[in-house]
Write a protein that holds these residues in place. Sequence first.
Motif, short mmCIF file in Angstrom:
data_model
loop_
_atom_site.label_atom_id
_atom_site.label_comp_id
_atom_site.label_asym_id
_atom_site.label_seq_id
_atom_site.Cartn_x
_atom_site.Cartn_y
_atom_site.Cartn_z
N ARG A 65 0.82 -1.21 0.00
CA ARG A 65 0.00 0.00 0.00
C ARG A 65 0.86 1.27 0.00
NH1 ARG A 65 -1.74 3.36 3.82
NH2 ARG A 65 -0.79 2.22 5.55
N LEU A 66 1.86 1.31 0.88
CA LEU A 66 2.73 2.49 0.93
C LEU A 66 3.70 2.52 -0.24
CD1 LEU A 66 3.42 2.78 4.77
CD2 LEU A 66 1.97 4.24 3.36
N VAL B 1 1.48 14.07 5.45
CA VAL B 1 0.48 14.48 6.46
C VAL B 1 -0.16 13.24 7.09
CG1 VAL B 1 -1.63 15.79 6.86
CG2 VAL B 1 -0.01 16.58 5.14
N GLY B 2 -0.11 13.17 8.41
CA GLY B 2 -0.65 12.00 9.11
C GLY B 2 0.28 10.82 8.93
N CYS B 3 1.56 11.06 9.25
CA CYS B 3 2.61 10.06 8.95
C CYS B 3 2.53 8.83 9.85
CB CYS B 3 3.98 10.70 9.08
SG CYS B 3 4.35 11.22 10.79
N ASP B 4 1.91 8.97 11.03
CA ASP B 4 1.83 7.89 12.03
C ASP B 4 3.23 7.33 12.32
OD1 ASP B 4 0.93 6.05 13.79
OD2 ASP B 4 -0.34 4.92 12.42
N ASP C 35 1.89 14.84 12.08
CA ASP C 35 0.69 14.14 12.55
C ASP C 35 -0.04 15.02 13.56
OD1 ASP C 35 0.01 10.86 12.21
OD2 ASP C 35 -1.13 11.96 13.74
N ILE C 36 -1.34 14.81 13.67
CA ILE C 36 -2.16 15.59 14.60
C ILE C 36 -2.09 14.97 16.00
CG2 ILE C 36 -4.32 14.29 14.24
CD1 ILE C 36 -5.81 16.95 14.26
N ASN C 37 -1.70 13.71 16.03
CA ASN C 37 -1.75 12.94 17.26
C ASN C 37 -0.34 12.78 17.85
OD1 ASN C 37 -1.54 10.25 18.68
ND2 ASN C 37 -3.75 10.44 18.49
N ALA D 66 1.13 9.26 17.93
CA ALA D 66 1.47 8.81 16.58
C ALA D 66 2.80 9.43 16.15
CB ALA D 66 0.37 9.18 15.60
N THR E 20 0.80 18.78 14.15
CA THR E 20 -0.15 19.78 13.65
C THR E 20 -1.38 19.14 13.01
OG1 THR E 20 -0.41 21.70 12.19
CG2 THR E 20 1.02 19.96 11.39
N ASP E 21 -2.45 19.92 12.95
CA ASP E 21 -3.65 19.50 12.24
C ASP E 21 -3.44 19.84 10.75
OD1 ASP E 21 -6.11 19.10 11.12
OD2 ASP E 21 -7.18 20.52 12.40
N GLY E 22 -3.31 18.82 9.95
CA GLY E 22 -3.12 19.04 8.50
C GLY E 22 -1.89 19.86 8.20
N MET F 182 -6.38 7.52 5.27
CA MET F 182 -7.47 8.27 5.94
C MET F 182 -8.73 8.23 5.08
SD MET F 182 -5.51 11.60 7.30
CE MET F 182 -3.75 11.40 7.27
N THR G 11 -11.72 13.40 6.16
CA THR G 11 -10.50 13.89 6.85
C THR G 11 -9.55 14.52 5.83
OG1 THR G 11 -10.75 12.06 8.37
CG2 THR G 11 -8.67 13.23 8.46
N ILE H 137 -8.25 18.43 5.70
CA ILE H 137 -6.83 18.83 5.66
C ILE H 137 -6.57 19.79 4.50
CG2 ILE H 137 -4.48 17.93 5.23
CD1 ILE H 137 -5.43 15.38 6.84
C1 LIG Z 1 -4.30 5.19 9.64
S1 LIG Z 1 -3.03 6.34 9.92
C2 LIG Z 1 -2.20 6.34 8.36
C3 LIG Z 1 -0.73 6.54 8.50
C4 LIG Z 1 0.07 6.62 7.22
N1 LIG Z 1 -0.22 7.84 6.50
C5 LIG Z 1 -0.20 5.42 6.35
O1 LIG Z 1 -0.78 5.58 5.26
O2 LIG Z 1 0.17 4.30 6.75
C6 LIG Z 1 -3.81 7.93 9.93
C7 LIG Z 1 -2.95 8.97 10.63
O3 LIG Z 1 -3.46 10.25 10.30
C8 LIG Z 1 -3.44 11.08 11.41
N2 LIG Z 1 -4.38 12.18 11.20
C9 LIG Z 1 -5.74 12.14 11.21
N3 LIG Z 1 -6.25 13.37 10.99
C10 LIG Z 1 -5.20 14.20 10.82
C11 LIG Z 1 -5.08 15.60 10.60
N4 LIG Z 1 -6.16 16.38 10.48
N5 LIG Z 1 -3.86 16.12 10.47
C12 LIG Z 1 -2.75 15.34 10.59
N6 LIG Z 1 -2.80 14.02 10.83
C13 LIG Z 1 -4.00 13.45 10.94
C14 LIG Z 1 -3.78 10.14 12.55
O4 LIG Z 1 -3.36 10.65 13.80
C15 LIG Z 1 -3.03 8.86 12.15
O5 LIG Z 1 -1.74 8.82 12.70
#
Ligand SMILES: C[S@@+](CC[C@H](N)C(=O)[O-])C[C@H]1O[C@@H](n2cnc3c(N)ncnc32)[C@H](O)[C@@H]1O
Length: 218
Positions: A5-6, A22-25, A46-48, A51, A71-73, A90, A94, A98
């Motif tokens: 997938r990645l 964005v949202g690197c986890d 990442d927002i979390n 993570a 950060t958020d987005g 995502m 979501t 972003i």
């Molecule tokens: C399921 S993981 C996917 C991780 C990675 N991108 C991947 O494809 O394997 C989703 C990640 O997106 C982050 N996330 C969700 N909403 C977000 C936002 N508004 N801004 C930044 N990160 C966000 C979550 O915290 C989580 O770590």
Amino acid sequence: MLSRRLESIKSFLKKNDKVVDVGCDHGYLSIEVFENKLCQSVIATDINESALDRAKKNIREKNLPIRTILTDGLKNISTKDYDTVVISGMGTNTILHILDNEEKIKSVKKIILQSNNNRVKLREELNKLGFYLTDENIVYENKKYYITMLYIKSNEKNTKEEIKYGIIKKEHFAYYNYVITSYENIISKLPLKRFKERHALKKSIKELKKLMKKELKK
Ligand SMILES: C[S@@+](CC[C@H](N)C(=O)[O-])C[C@H]1O[C@@H](n2cnc3c(N)ncnc32)[C@H](O)[C@@H]1O
């Protein structure tokens, strides 16, 4: 090794791209991109907090100078630091949240998206934001199909068919299996009084699926 997938995101990256993941986890994509010099620069966000801590830990273990931002987005990232946005793993809402930031996407030239739902809405909205769908690929992993979309900045609009069905190139074998599965869902919804017809169609689909399974293993 990166998941299929990645892995499927990598083919859309170019040497000169300044990427924000964005949202690197876990940060696996950012690490892979950096280690293999697939683009000019990469920022992992990442927002979390927990993570992002996972990403930081993985980055530290490899001793890589990858910037991480909580950060958020795109909110706390300077637009001069990126021109390519990658958002994967995502849902469409979501992703659209972003990208709903005119100021922060003004200088973006490329967006790579992997949504796990509602891709028709995503394609529609990206055209409205001024991005044109130029390529898509598909992979099959853990019993799921993942479609990755490549957008470039352009006022050109995709056709209604492209919005609805996407533009996956037919050489992707997973595409055929994806289509077959869609047909299977349609067939299962045929009314019971067309039982014979439904049974025959199901049988052909089963044969086709067997064939595709063999092909996907190649
Ligand atoms: C399921 S993981 C996917 C991780 C990675 N991108 C991947 O494809 O394997 C989703 C990640 O997106 C982050 N996330 C969700 N909403 C977000 C936002 N508004 N801004 C930044 N990160 C966000 C979550 O915290 C989580 O770590």
